[in-house]
Each structure stands twice: as C-alpha cells, then as structure tokens.
Design an enzyme around this catalytic site. Structure first.
Site, mmCIF file in Angstrom:
data_model
loop_
_atom_site.group_PDB
_atom_site.id
_atom_site.type_symbol
_atom_site.label_atom_id
_atom_site.label_comp_id
_atom_site.label_asym_id
_atom_site.label_seq_id
_atom_site.Cartn_x
_atom_site.Cartn_y
_atom_site.Cartn_z
ATOM 1 N N ARG A 192 7.176 37.423 62.045
ATOM 2 C CA ARG A 192 7.412 36.228 62.159
ATOM 3 C C ARG A 192 6.336 35.734 62.756
ATOM 4 N NH1 ARG A 192 12.955 37.735 63.015
ATOM 5 N NH2 ARG A 192 12.721 38.416 64.894
ATOM 6 N N PHE A 218 15.191 36.538 50.526
ATOM 7 C CA PHE A 218 16.124 37.138 51.154
ATOM 8 C C PHE A 218 16.011 36.580 52.975
ATOM 9 C CE2 PHE A 218 14.624 40.092 47.948
ATOM 10 C CZ PHE A 218 15.866 40.559 47.349
ATOM 11 N N ASP A 243 18.550 32.914 49.373
ATOM 12 C CA ASP A 243 19.424 34.085 50.072
ATOM 13 C C ASP A 243 20.779 33.903 49.191
ATOM 14 O OD1 ASP A 243 19.366 35.804 52.709
ATOM 15 O OD2 ASP A 243 21.388 35.517 51.938
ATOM 16 N N SER A 244 21.436 34.922 49.049
ATOM 17 C CA SER A 244 22.916 34.916 48.288
ATOM 18 C C SER A 244 24.023 34.556 49.278
ATOM 19 C CB SER A 244 23.128 35.923 47.466
ATOM 20 O OG SER A 244 22.936 37.311 48.152
ATOM 21 N N ALA A 297 18.416 36.705 44.583
ATOM 22 C CA ALA A 297 16.917 36.670 44.465
ATOM 23 C C ALA A 297 16.239 37.245 43.118
ATOM 24 C CB ALA A 297 16.627 37.397 45.693
ATOM 25 N N ASP A 356 11.812 40.305 52.087
ATOM 26 C CA ASP A 356 12.357 41.222 53.191
ATOM 27 C C ASP A 356 13.825 41.451 52.893
ATOM 28 O OD1 ASP A 356 12.927 42.727 55.576
ATOM 29 O OD2 ASP A 356 13.286 40.951 56.684
ATOM 30 N N CYS A 365 13.335 48.305 54.579
ATOM 31 C CA CYS A 365 14.052 48.840 55.632
ATOM 32 C C CYS A 365 14.861 50.088 55.403
ATOM 33 C CB CYS A 365 14.826 47.821 56.417
ATOM 34 S SG CYS A 365 16.059 47.196 55.474
HETATM 35 N N1 SAH Z 1 14.605 38.403 56.124
HETATM 36 C C1 SAH Z 1 15.746 38.247 56.888
HETATM 37 C C2 SAH Z 1 16.677 39.320 57.006
HETATM 38 C C3 SAH Z 1 17.018 39.777 55.702
HETATM 39 S S1 SAH Z 1 18.592 40.732 55.575
HETATM 40 C C4 SAH Z 1 15.334 38.067 58.541
HETATM 41 O O1 SAH Z 1 14.095 38.142 58.641
HETATM 42 O O2 SAH Z 1 15.963 37.396 59.306
HETATM 43 C C5 SAH Z 1 19.122 40.707 54.004
HETATM 44 C C6 SAH Z 1 19.168 39.287 53.389
HETATM 45 O O3 SAH Z 1 19.323 39.415 51.906
HETATM 46 C C7 SAH Z 1 20.862 38.867 53.697
HETATM 47 O O4 SAH Z 1 20.744 37.539 54.088
HETATM 48 C C8 SAH Z 1 21.482 38.923 52.473
HETATM 49 O O5 SAH Z 1 22.445 37.868 52.282
HETATM 50 C C9 SAH Z 1 20.538 38.718 51.502
HETATM 51 N N2 SAH Z 1 20.728 39.285 49.964
HETATM 52 C C10 SAH Z 1 21.235 40.566 49.773
HETATM 53 N N3 SAH Z 1 21.237 40.509 48.450
HETATM 54 C C11 SAH Z 1 20.645 39.380 47.689
HETATM 55 C C12 SAH Z 1 20.278 39.191 46.677
HETATM 56 N N4 SAH Z 1 20.628 39.868 45.388
HETATM 57 N N5 SAH Z 1 19.939 38.038 46.452
HETATM 58 C C13 SAH Z 1 19.539 37.176 47.429
HETATM 59 N N6 SAH Z 1 19.779 37.460 48.712
HETATM 60 C C14 SAH Z 1 20.344 38.598 48.744
#
Ligand code: SAH
Length: 403
Positions: free
Chosen positions: A219, A235, A257-258, A287, A307, A347
C-alpha cells in the site's frame, strides 16, 4: 505424556526444524492422545526430537511446539513465545495501527494468527485496542484460554475477539467459531491509521481478521508512486490500494470488486479520509469481464494493482488457477500505458514465487510486451519468514514496469 515414534529416516525434516509431522511419517503412537495434547516425538532409534501438539484427524498429525528437550509446554511457554513475537514487532513495525502480532508456525505457535488493531481515535490507550485471533490447529485450540490470558498480559490489550470461521479448521476436526474471548464487543466501526490513511476495519464480518494487514508495504509503495497517475485497482475489497493511491495523489482511481458491501465500505473510507470522491470510480463487477470491457473501450492506465483472492486453494487447483492469473495479468498488461507500473500478486500457497513469475511472463509474452521486474514483493515484516518453514511465504508479488 504420550510418545510418538517416527518411521526410520522420517526424522530428517524435524532435524531441519520443520514443525510438521505428517501422519504417513509415524510408525507408532503410544496410547490415544486427545486432540491438542502434547506428545513427545522420537526418532525411530528413540532419540528425542520435539514436543508437539497432537491432532488425531489431521494429515498433519502433530505440530512442533519446541525442539528443546528441556522446554515444557505450559502457561510460561506461551507467555515467552508471545513476548518474543511482540518484541520483534515493536522493533520492526512502525507507522500503523494494524499489526500481525502472531504469524503461526513462523512465530513458533503453529496454527495461531493474532492481529492487533489500535483505533486512530485513541492512539494513547490500549482500552479500545482490539486483538483478533484465529485458532487453526488442534494444539492452539486446546490451549486457547492460556493463550488469551497470556496475550492480555503481554500486550496490555483487554479486548480479544475470535475469528476462527475458517474452513481449514475442519481438517483438524474443529468446528468454526467466532465471538468475544475477553473484554468488550468490538466496535461497529474501528478505524485505524496506516501511513496517514484511515481504514475501516470490520473485525466481526470483514475478511480474515477484518483487514489485509499483510499488504501494508505494498500500500505504501502504491502511495509513493501514484502522484499524477491514472490508477486501476482490481479486486479492491474495501479499497486498501485505492485509498493509498488517492492519498498519493492519483488523478483518477478505478476500482473493481464483485462485493457491493466491500465497495460500500471503500466509499465510506474515501469520505473518512476527506478525499475528493470525484477522483474515484467503483465498479461492482466480475473482474475478469470488467478488465476486458475496459480494454475494449480503449481505456488505459499508468498504474495497475491486481490482488485477487486465492485462486488455488490446494495443489489440485494449480492449473486452473494459473489460467486465471494469466488471464487477468494479460488483460492488465494490455491496459497499461508504456512506462506504466503493475503490482501483481498471488496469495495461493500452492503457487510458489517461481511459478507465479512464469505465469506473468507468459502473460507478457502473449501480450507481446517487454516488462522489467522492479522489485519482488511480499507480506510485511510482521509476517516473518522462518528459514525452516518456507510454507509461510504465501503472498508473492511482482512490481513491474511495461517498457
Ligand atoms: N486487494 C484487497 C484484498 C483482495 S481480497 C486489499 O488489499 O484489501 C479479494 C477480493 O476479490 C474480495 O474483495 C472479493 O470480493 C473480490 N473478488 C473475488 N472474486 C472476484 C471476481 N471474480 N471479480 C471481482 N472481484 C472479486
């Protein structure tokens, strides 16, 4: 105390101080130790190897507490381990109200995660601070009350909440559970300050313990490179990287984000920080599709963050996950202007740093672009990497530049 004797040669990993004893390595168990009971682990020739926590249902049948024959596992043991973990963070972590205090095996406490949150509004007292724990193995589950007591004693923080709502507990024969372990209910909104940015942490319902503590360094990296740039954060969850980019002076931040709920919190975060909401766009979308749509519309960015959630939950899913990582990185690279920066992460524990780099290299090849690696990224120093436990390195990132 029960004794667990290993098959011939199976002592090797323990002699290298790796803390896991697989079911398949065990020749004989004397008696029937209870879940979480401390057992003595011996080599085939009877040599002492370790004291460990027994887990009768897990493939990882025991996890080492100590390789020291003279060290008993008792209240004082947990106090010492926690003091050691805290002393390391005190010296290594600054400028944040969110710290991972205990990182499982890497802190000599297999299966235990503890995050510490200090509200920005009450920086000088621990009364409103919050500890959030995850107990993910039979050993720490059995010692839960001793651990909570020691945590309060060592940190001075009276509030301890449990977020053991993790699927992995079923492998240890444990039910999922959440709730107050000590002190007060966590507040509805706990707001922490990290590098001058305020973030809402939902201890009760948020992901993990409420916040992606592990991405602190990244960050800050984004904050430092965002000035004057158009940023895409894919994401985005509650907007961690988006807020860092806004703080750093990004001209436009598009976040995907979804989860509508996560996006709502992200927008609250923008308001709490007093950022200009006009600079931020939030897309509630899948995404994979949204990235393609942005590309089809001819959109371009100077800085992109990818991410995603863990695509590979286990080794069985590596191939499918590799395709998903390649897909987003391929479209991500197409959306990047020449000279633009990409922070891309995995991750998934089942995908190691080498494989992840190969996947991204494949995406660059397919996109027909050259990229340089500026830096390899990972979790912050409060997620220590133990030499003997490479499994602790679950978060891998690459900081790339499109040439
Ligand atoms: N980058 C974030 C953490 C990501 S966690 C941070 O630093 O705080 C993963 C995220 O991906 C979640 O919020 C989840 O809602 C989202 N997610 C999962 N599958 C997805 C998709 N197909 N499209 C969009 N978002 C998605």
């Amino acid at each position: 105390m029960h004794t667990l004797t290993l098959k011939p040669t199976k002592e090797k990993s323990l002699l290298r101080r790796h803390p896991w004893i697989y079911e398949s390595a065990i020749e004989h168990i004397e008696g029937r130790p209870a879940s979480g009971a401390t057992v003595i682990v011996r080599a085939h020739d009877g040599r002492f190897l370790a004291r460990a926590a027994y887990s009768p249902e897990s493939m990882i049948r025991a996890r080492v507490w100590s390789f020291d024959e003279t060290e008993p596992v008792d209240h004082a043991f947990f106090k010492r381990r926690l003091q050691r973990a805290l002393a390391y963070r005190r010296a290594a972590v600054t400028n944040t109200g969110a710290v991972r205090l205990v990182f499982g095996e890497s802190d000599g406490l297999p299966g235990l995660i503890v995050d510490f949150y200090r509200p920005a509004a009450a920086p000088d007292t621990l009364e409103q601070a919050q500890l959030v724990c995850q107990f993910m193995a039979a050993g720490v589950e059995a010692w839960k009350s001793a651990i909570v007591q020691a945590l309060i004693g060592v940190t001075g923080c009276p509030n301890v909440y449990e977020r053991s709502d993790v699927a992995i507990r079923s492998r240890e024969g444990l039910e999922q559970t959440t709730g107050v372990l000590a002190g007060a209910e966590p507040p509805e909104t706990l707001v922490i300050d990290e590098s001058g940015v305020l973030y809402h942490v939902d201890v009760r319902h948020g992901h993990k313990t409420g916040f992606y503590v592990d991405q602190r360094d990244s960050r800050l990296l984004i904050q430092q490179h965002a000035a004057g740039r158009e940023v895409l954060n894919c994401f985005c969850y509650t907007g961690g990287f988006s807020l860092a980019a806004l703080k750093g002076g990004a001209t436009r931040v598009v976040s995907i984000d979804s989860s509508g709920e996560a996006l709502a919190t992200a927008q609250r975060n923008v308001a709490s920080n007093g950022f200009d909401a006009e600079r931020a766009t939030w897309l509630d979308a899948d995404a994979f599709k949204a990235l393609r749509t942005l590309h089809e519309n001819g959109d371009q960015f100077d800085l992109i963050v990818l991410d995603p959630p863990k695509f590979a939950g286990s080794k069985a899913h590596v191939e499918r996950a590799a395709r998903a990582y390649k897909d987003i990185n391929l479209t991500g690279l197409k959306l990047l202007r020449p000279g633009g920066l990409l922070a891309t992460y995995s991750c998934s524990g089942a995908i190691d740093a080498d494989l992840f780099q190969k996947i991204v290299a494949g995406a660059a090849a397919d996109a027909g672009v050259d990229i340089r690696i500026l830096q390899r990224l990972g979790a912050g120093v409060d997620h220590p990497m133990l030499m003997a436990f490479p499994e602790g390195e679950y978060l891998k990132g690459l900081w790339l530049q499109k040439i």
